[in-house]
Structure formats: structure tokens, C-alpha cells
Design an enzyme around this catalytic site. Structure first.
Site, PDB file in Angstrom:
ATOM      1  N   GLU A   3       0.869  -1.205   0.041  1.00 16.32           N
ATOM      2  CA  GLU A   3       0.076  -0.048   0.157  1.00 16.32           C
ATOM      3  C   GLU A   3       1.027   1.106   0.020  1.00 16.32           C
ATOM      4  O   GLU A   3       1.953   1.481   0.935  1.00 16.32           O
ATOM      5  CB  GLU A   3      -0.942   0.126   1.253  1.00 16.32           C
ATOM      6  CG  GLU A   3      -1.900   1.051   1.047  1.00 16.32           C
ATOM      7  CD  GLU A   3      -2.889   1.267   2.487  1.00 16.32           C
ATOM      8  OE1 GLU A   3      -3.299   2.295   2.759  1.00 16.32           O
ATOM      9  OE2 GLU A   3      -2.955   0.106   3.083  1.00 16.32           O
ATOM     10  N   ASN A   5       0.939   5.487   0.327  1.00 23.23           N
ATOM     11  CA  ASN A   5       0.402   6.682   0.418  1.00 23.23           C
ATOM     12  C   ASN A   5       0.914   7.663  -0.272  1.00 23.23           C
ATOM     13  O   ASN A   5       2.100   8.236   0.341  1.00 23.23           O
ATOM     14  CB  ASN A   5       0.205   6.767   2.222  1.00 23.23           C
ATOM     15  CG  ASN A   5      -0.333   8.275   2.498  1.00 23.23           C
ATOM     16  OD1 ASN A   5      -0.700   8.974   1.613  1.00 23.23           O
ATOM     17  ND2 ASN A   5      -0.811   8.429   3.768  1.00 23.23           N
ATOM     18  N   ARG A   7       0.099  10.976  -0.330  1.00 21.98           N
ATOM     19  CA  ARG A   7      -0.405  12.499   0.131  1.00 21.98           C
ATOM     20  C   ARG A   7       0.796  12.903   1.063  1.00 21.98           C
ATOM     21  O   ARG A   7       1.712  12.017   1.693  1.00 21.98           O
ATOM     22  CB  ARG A   7      -1.661  12.277   0.762  1.00 21.98           C
ATOM     23  CG  ARG A   7      -1.614  11.695   2.147  1.00 21.98           C
ATOM     24  CD  ARG A   7      -3.088  11.822   2.728  1.00 21.98           C
ATOM     25  NE  ARG A   7      -3.075  11.443   3.758  1.00 21.98           N
ATOM     26  CZ  ARG A   7      -2.725  11.834   5.098  1.00 21.98           C
ATOM     27  NH1 ARG A   7      -2.516  13.064   5.126  1.00 21.98           N
ATOM     28  NH2 ARG A   7      -2.841  11.328   6.286  1.00 21.98           N
TER      29      ARG A   7
END
Length: 183
Positions: A3, A5, A7
């Protein structure tokens, strides 16, 4: 599965202050297919930075959200060592429907002690009326011996904070800090 991220974290201004890199610019460059403008070995850390999330929460009421009209909103003067990231202005309504963070107050100092004093001075210069905020709580933490010594953990509130602590402001100490003109 991996996964990812992509941002930026809320605390990215702290990293930007101590590295001198604009992380937003770098993320946009990478999104356009460009390479990072630096290599790992190019990175260095300079000084100390701290961030206080200025939230519409009431520390005197178990940090519950505080809603209402921002009858006064004046962030502290920003300078090369003080940054305010916000998206609000005086006269706006603070509703219950969203995250209570009003702004991020970030400071840089040559040392941790200077960063602490700058953040205290910036808190004292902040003017917010109409909703309760975490500014007073932030100042309490910054002035607490456990925080200053670095001998604290994630149970800081449980071990050290009482609502009465926010009513015991030493005005002489505040005046001395402001006299240092740490901006």
C-alpha cells in the site's frame, strides 16, 4: 500487496524547515514524471522545527470540538522562522461537520530550546475568538518540565494535564519571552 500513501503528511512543513526542501514542489515534479531534484546523500538536517495543530477543540471540556463564529482571527506575524498554514479567516463559521483543525503553526530554531521559545511567542501572538482552541494547551505542553526535558510519552495528557493548568499563566514569563523578539 504494497500500500502506498502518496499524500503529504500534515507535518510536512517541519521537514521543509529542517531540510530546506519544498516537498510540495518535489511531489508535483515526480507526478509530472520528473526525477527528484536531490539524492539521499544530499539531504541534511539543520536546526529544529516544531508544529502545533491549532484546532477548534476545548481542552477544558475533554478536547471536544468547539463550534461557532470566528469573531476574531489574526494569526501571528509570519517570518522566515514562523509559518502559518491555514484556510480560514475572520467571520467564518466553524461547523461540527469537519475536522476541527483550523491551522498549523510551525516554527524553526537553531536549537530545540529556541524552537520552543519561538513557538510559545507565536502562540502568544495568535488571536482567535469565538471558539475554544488548543493554543493554550500547546503553550502548557511547551512550558512543562517533562516536555522541555524530553522525558514524556504518549500519556502526557493523562499524567500531566488538568484543566486548571490552563488558568495558571505566568504573565511575567510571557512578557519576558515576547521581549526576546524571537521572530
Amino acid at each position: 500487496f504494497l500500500e502506498m500513501n502518496t499524500r503529504l503528511q500534515v507535518e510536512h512543513p517541519v521537514t521543509e524547515f529542517i531540510t530546506g526542501l519544498d516537498l510540495v514542489e518535489q511531489q508535483i515534479r515526480v507526478a509530472r514524471g520528473e526525477k527528484l531534484a536531490f539524492a539521499q546523500e544530499d539531504l541534511s538536517i539543520n536546526g529544529h522545527a516544531m508544529e502545533l495543530r491549532v484546532c477548534a477543540e476545548d481542552p477544558l471540556n475533554n478536547f471536544l470540538p468547539s463550534v461557532g463564529l470566528l469573531s476574531k482571527y489574526r494569526p501571528p506575524y509570519t517570518a522566515p522562522n514562523v509559518r502559518v498554514d491555514d484556510g480560514i479567516e475572520e467571520g467564518m463559521e466553524v461547523p461540527i461537520y469537519y475536522d476541527p483543525m483550523l491551522a498549523k503553526l510551525i516554527v524553526w530554531g537553531e536549537s530545540r530550546a529556541v524552537a520552543i521559545q519561538r513557538l510559545i511567542a507565536a502562540i502568544d501572538a495568535y488571536e482567535i475568538e469565538g471558539v475554544a482552541t488548543t493554543l493554550g494547551f500547546g503553550k502548557f505542553v511547551l512550558q512543562h518540565d517533562a516536555f522541555i526535558s524530553g522525558k514524556f510519552d504518549t500519556h502526557f495528557v493523562k499524567h500531566y494535564f488538568t484543566p486548571e493548568a490552563l488558568t495558571n499563566t505566568d504573565e511575567a514569563e510571557v512578557a519576558a519571552i515576547l521581549a526576546l523578539k524571537l521572530y
